[in-house]
Design a protein around this motif. Sequence first.
Motif, PDB file in Angstrom:
ATOM      1  N   HIS A  57       0.850  -1.183   0.000  1.00 26.71           N
ATOM      2  CA  HIS A  57       0.000   0.000   0.000  1.00 26.71           C
ATOM      3  C   HIS A  57       0.891   1.240   0.000  1.00 26.71           C
ATOM      4  CE1 HIS A  57      -3.775  -2.095   1.862  1.00 26.71           C
ATOM      5  NE2 HIS A  57      -3.217  -2.814   0.894  1.00 26.71           N
ATOM      6  N   ALA A  58       0.391   2.338  -0.550  1.00 25.59           N
ATOM      7  CA  ALA A  58       1.141   3.594  -0.546  1.00 25.59           C
ATOM      8  C   ALA A  58       1.153   4.142   0.876  1.00 25.59           C
ATOM      9  CB  ALA A  58       0.502   4.597  -1.500  1.00 25.59           C
ATOM     10  N   SER A  59       2.290   4.045   1.529  1.00 27.82           N
ATOM     11  CA  SER A  59       2.413   4.455   2.930  1.00 27.82           C
ATOM     12  C   SER A  59       3.874   4.694   3.258  1.00 27.82           C
ATOM     13  CB  SER A  59       1.853   3.371   3.858  1.00 27.82           C
ATOM     14  OG  SER A  59       2.086   3.688   5.215  1.00 27.82           O
ATOM     15  N   PRO A  60       4.170   5.578   4.215  1.00 30.89           N
ATOM     16  CA  PRO A  60       5.548   5.741   4.654  1.00 30.89           C
ATOM     17  C   PRO A  60       5.995   4.628   5.594  1.00 30.89           C
ATOM     18  CG  PRO A  60       4.136   7.180   5.928  1.00 30.89           C
ATOM     19  CD  PRO A  60       3.258   6.521   4.899  1.00 30.89           C
ATOM     20  N   ASN A  61       5.044   3.787   6.026  1.00 30.13           N
ATOM     21  CA  ASN A  61       5.334   2.727   6.986  1.00 30.13           C
ATOM     22  C   ASN A  61       5.121   1.349   6.369  1.00 30.13           C
ATOM     23  OD1 ASN A  61       5.184   4.805   9.230  1.00 30.13           O
ATOM     24  ND2 ASN A  61       3.045   4.809   8.544  1.00 30.13           N
ATOM     25  N   VAL A  62       6.031   0.425   6.651  1.00 31.32           N
ATOM     26  CA  VAL A  62       5.776  -0.991   6.405  1.00 31.32           C
ATOM     27  C   VAL A  62       5.993  -1.680   7.749  1.00 31.32           C
ATOM     28  CG1 VAL A  62       6.342  -3.051   5.089  1.00 31.32           C
ATOM     29  CG2 VAL A  62       6.611  -0.807   4.034  1.00 31.32           C
ATOM     30  N   PHE A  63       4.908  -2.013   8.408  1.00 32.73           N
ATOM     31  CA  PHE A  63       4.995  -2.585   9.750  1.00 32.73           C
ATOM     32  C   PHE A  63       5.205  -4.095   9.677  1.00 32.73           C
ATOM     33  CE2 PHE A  63       2.118   1.156  10.514  1.00 32.73           C
ATOM     34  CZ  PHE A  63       2.992   1.878  11.309  1.00 32.73           C
ATOM     35  N   SER A  97      -7.996   5.700   6.256  1.00 31.67           N
ATOM     36  CA  SER A  97      -8.567   4.862   7.309  1.00 31.67           C
ATOM     37  C   SER A  97      -7.847   3.523   7.427  1.00 31.67           C
ATOM     38  CB  SER A  97     -10.060   4.614   7.033  1.00 31.67           C
ATOM     39  OG  SER A  97     -10.235   3.781   5.908  1.00 31.67           O
ATOM     40  N   ASP A  98      -6.842   3.298   6.582  1.00 27.78           N
ATOM     41  CA  ASP A  98      -6.129   2.022   6.524  1.00 27.78           C
ATOM     42  C   ASP A  98      -5.236   1.862   7.759  1.00 27.78           C
ATOM     43  OD1 ASP A  98      -4.524  -0.131   5.959  1.00 27.78           O
ATOM     44  OD2 ASP A  98      -3.918   0.544   3.970  1.00 27.78           O
ATOM     45  N   LEU A  99      -5.690   1.068   8.731  1.00 29.35           N
ATOM     46  CA  LEU A  99      -4.935   0.899   9.966  1.00 29.35           C
ATOM     47  C   LEU A  99      -3.825  -0.139   9.842  1.00 29.35           C
ATOM     48  CD1 LEU A  99      -7.686   1.175  12.721  1.00 29.35           C
ATOM     49  CD2 LEU A  99      -5.920   2.836  12.115  1.00 29.35           C
ATOM     50  N   GLY A 100      -3.816  -0.926   8.755  1.00 29.66           N
ATOM     51  CA  GLY A 100      -2.731  -1.877   8.559  1.00 29.66           C
ATOM     52  C   GLY A 100      -1.425  -1.184   8.178  1.00 29.66           C
ATOM     53  N   TRP A 101      -1.547  -0.051   7.469  1.00 31.41           N
ATOM     54  CA  TRP A 101      -0.368   0.673   6.979  1.00 31.41           C
ATOM     55  C   TRP A 101      -0.271   2.093   7.539  1.00 31.41           C
ATOM     56  CZ3 TRP A 101       3.010  -1.637   3.286  1.00 31.41           C
ATOM     57  CH2 TRP A 101       2.603  -2.897   2.838  1.00 31.41           C
ATOM     58  N   ARG A 102      -1.381   2.653   8.025  1.00 28.41           N
ATOM     59  CA  ARG A 102      -1.423   3.981   8.658  1.00 28.41           C
ATOM     60  C   ARG A 102      -0.756   5.062   7.806  1.00 28.41           C
ATOM     61  NH1 ARG A 102      -2.178   2.974  14.679  1.00 28.41           N
ATOM     62  NH2 ARG A 102      -2.270   0.706  14.843  1.00 28.41           N
ATOM     63  N   PRO A 103      -1.250   5.291   6.590  1.00 22.89           N
ATOM     64  CA  PRO A 103      -0.587   6.262   5.714  1.00 22.89           C
ATOM     65  C   PRO A 103      -0.762   7.718   6.121  1.00 22.89           C
ATOM     66  CG  PRO A 103      -2.606   5.468   4.712  1.00 22.89           C
ATOM     67  CD  PRO A 103      -2.401   4.643   5.944  1.00 22.89           C
ATOM     68  N   TRP A 158       9.730  15.123  -4.509  1.00 21.17           N
ATOM     69  CA  TRP A 158       9.602  15.189  -5.962  1.00 21.17           C
ATOM     70  C   TRP A 158       8.458  14.344  -6.510  1.00 21.17           C
ATOM     71  CZ3 TRP A 158      11.722  19.415  -6.869  1.00 21.17           C
ATOM     72  CH2 TRP A 158      12.918  19.785  -6.249  1.00 21.17           C
ATOM     73  N   GLY A 159       7.680  13.712  -5.652  1.00 18.10           N
ATOM     74  CA  GLY A 159       6.517  12.978  -6.131  1.00 18.10           C
ATOM     75  C   GLY A 159       5.430  13.912  -6.626  1.00 18.10           C
ATOM     76  N   ALA A 160       4.692  13.482  -7.631  1.00 20.50           N
ATOM     77  CA  ALA A 160       3.610  14.310  -8.169  1.00 20.50           C
ATOM     78  C   ALA A 160       2.443  14.414  -7.191  1.00 20.50           C
ATOM     79  CB  ALA A 160       3.125  13.744  -9.499  1.00 20.50           C
ATOM     80  N   ASP A 161       2.298  13.427  -6.321  1.00 19.61           N
ATOM     81  CA  ASP A 161       1.255  13.446  -5.301  1.00 19.61           C
ATOM     82  C   ASP A 161       1.775  12.680  -4.088  1.00 19.61           C
ATOM     83  OD1 ASP A 161       0.750  10.614  -5.714  1.00 19.61           O
ATOM     84  OD2 ASP A 161      -0.433  11.159  -7.476  1.00 19.61           O
ATOM     85  N   LEU A 162       0.960  12.590  -3.048  1.00 24.40           N
ATOM     86  CA  LEU A 162       1.425  11.968  -1.813  1.00 24.40           C
ATOM     87  C   LEU A 162       1.744  10.488  -2.001  1.00 24.40           C
ATOM     88  CD1 LEU A 162       2.047  12.388   1.158  1.00 24.40           C
ATOM     89  CD2 LEU A 162      -0.358  11.918   1.669  1.00 24.40           C
ATOM     90  N   ALA A 163       0.971   9.793  -2.833  1.00 20.03           N
ATOM     91  CA  ALA A 163       1.240   8.370  -3.057  1.00 20.03           C
ATOM     92  C   ALA A 163       2.626   8.166  -3.666  1.00 20.03           C
ATOM     93  CB  ALA A 163       0.167   7.761  -3.957  1.00 20.03           C
ATOM     94  N   VAL A 164       3.000   8.994  -4.638  1.00 23.57           N
ATOM     95  CA  VAL A 164       4.333   8.861  -5.245  1.00 23.57           C
ATOM     96  C   VAL A 164       5.413   9.278  -4.251  1.00 23.57           C
ATOM     97  CG1 VAL A 164       5.800   9.471  -7.203  1.00 23.57           C
ATOM     98  CG2 VAL A 164       3.341   9.271  -7.531  1.00 23.57           C
ATOM     99  N   SER A 165       5.123  10.284  -3.421  1.00 25.60           N
ATOM    100  CA  SER A 165       6.062  10.638  -2.351  1.00 25.60           C
ATOM    101  C   SER A 165       6.352   9.422  -1.474  1.00 25.60           C
ATOM    102  CB  SER A 165       5.492  11.762  -1.488  1.00 25.60           C
ATOM    103  OG  SER A 165       5.525  13.004  -2.137  1.00 25.60           O
TER     104      SER A 165
END
Length: 351
Positions: A57-63, A97-103, A158-165
Motif C-alpha cells: 500500500h502507498a504508505s511511509p510505513n511498512v509494519f 482509514s487504513d490501519l494496517g499501513w497507517r498512511p 519530488w513525487g507528483a502526489d502523496l502516493a508517489v512521495s
Amino acid sequence: MRTKTAFIDYVRRKRLELVRADAPAAAAGEALALLGLDDAALDRWAASESVLVSLPHASPNVFDPRTRVCWYAGSVQRRDADPAHHVRVVLTHINFSDLGWRPYAWWYLGGDGKVRCHRQFSRNKKRKHVIVAGRPPMDVVPEEATTTDLDASRAARWGADLAVSYMLLGAVVERAAGMVSGRTVTYLPLSLLVSFVREQAAGPASAAGEPLPAWCRLLTDQAQGRRAGPDGVLVECPAGQATVFDNYSNLAMLALLGDCHVLGGAKMAGYWPHVEHRLGALRQAAAEDMRDPRIAVVPETDLLRFAGPSPAVAAQLERHGVPYSQGLAVAEHGDFARRIDPFERATLVAG
C-alpha cells in the motif's frame, strides 16, 4: 514478450507524470532512477524472463509482519545469477482509514533517539476515506530526521502526489535495508496498469482483432470501476473511466507484467481461486505470450526476532500504539536484510 514490452513502452511514455512538474531535470532523473523507472531498470525488466510481484500500500510505513514480503523478494533475487525483476505494484488508491499501513502519519526514529510521528493528514471522521493519491506531495523534512530518513524525506518531495512521495520514501528505505539493490526493482503505481488497460480497450477499430486490445476490452467489460470524487473519496463509475478496478480485476491485470509470481500471504492465498476464475474468463482473448500470474506464498518470519527494537524504542512504540516498522529497523540496525536471511532455505513455490 510483446505484451510486456507494450506495457513497458507505455510506462516510458507516462513516467514523468509521476514527478512534480516543477522538478529540476536532475531531480526528476534521480526520482525515476529510485523508482526503477529509468531506462536501465526498464530495459532489465523487459529482458527478464520472469517477474516477482509484490503489492504494498502507498504508505511511509511498512509494519512487521508485512516487512517480510520485500525481504523475501530480495532473498530470492540474491540466489540467482540472473534474478527475476521485482515489480512492487503500489496500491495508490488506499485511503487514510487504513490501519494496517497507517498512511496518515510516518513513524521514524529521530536523531535524539525518540520515535517521532510526522502527521501528514488528519484522520477525522469526515476525511479519513480520502485516497492517498488525491493529496499533495510531501514537502517537509520532518523534525530530527537523520541519515536514511533525511534522504527519504528529501526524495519524497519530488513525487507528483502523496502516493508517489510515499513510493520514493519506501524506495530509499528498502535500499538502505538491503532488501532491493541496483536496477532489479521497479516501483509501479497500480493506476498505470488501469490506465494502460483503458487505453488499449478504447483503441481504434482497426485493432479489434488484436489479442491485447481484445483482452483489455474483455477485462473492462467484467470489471467494476471506481475513481475519486470531488471530495477525494472513491466512488463507483464505469470501468472505462476508472482509476482502480475491483480486487480480482486488479490482480488479473498482473498478467501484463510478464511471467510473474505474485508474493502474498495466507489472506491472498485464500481468495486466489477467485482471481484464477477471472483469469479463466479472460483466457479466450489472451495473446500467445501472456501467462496467468501465479501466487507464491511468502514464508512466515518475525522481524522482531532478527532485527527487533531496542528496549527504549519498544517502550516508545507501546506508548504510540504502533508496531515496529522496517524504517525503524533500518535506523537501529542498518542494512539488516542484506546481512540476515531468514529465507535462505525457503524455495519459491507457486500455487
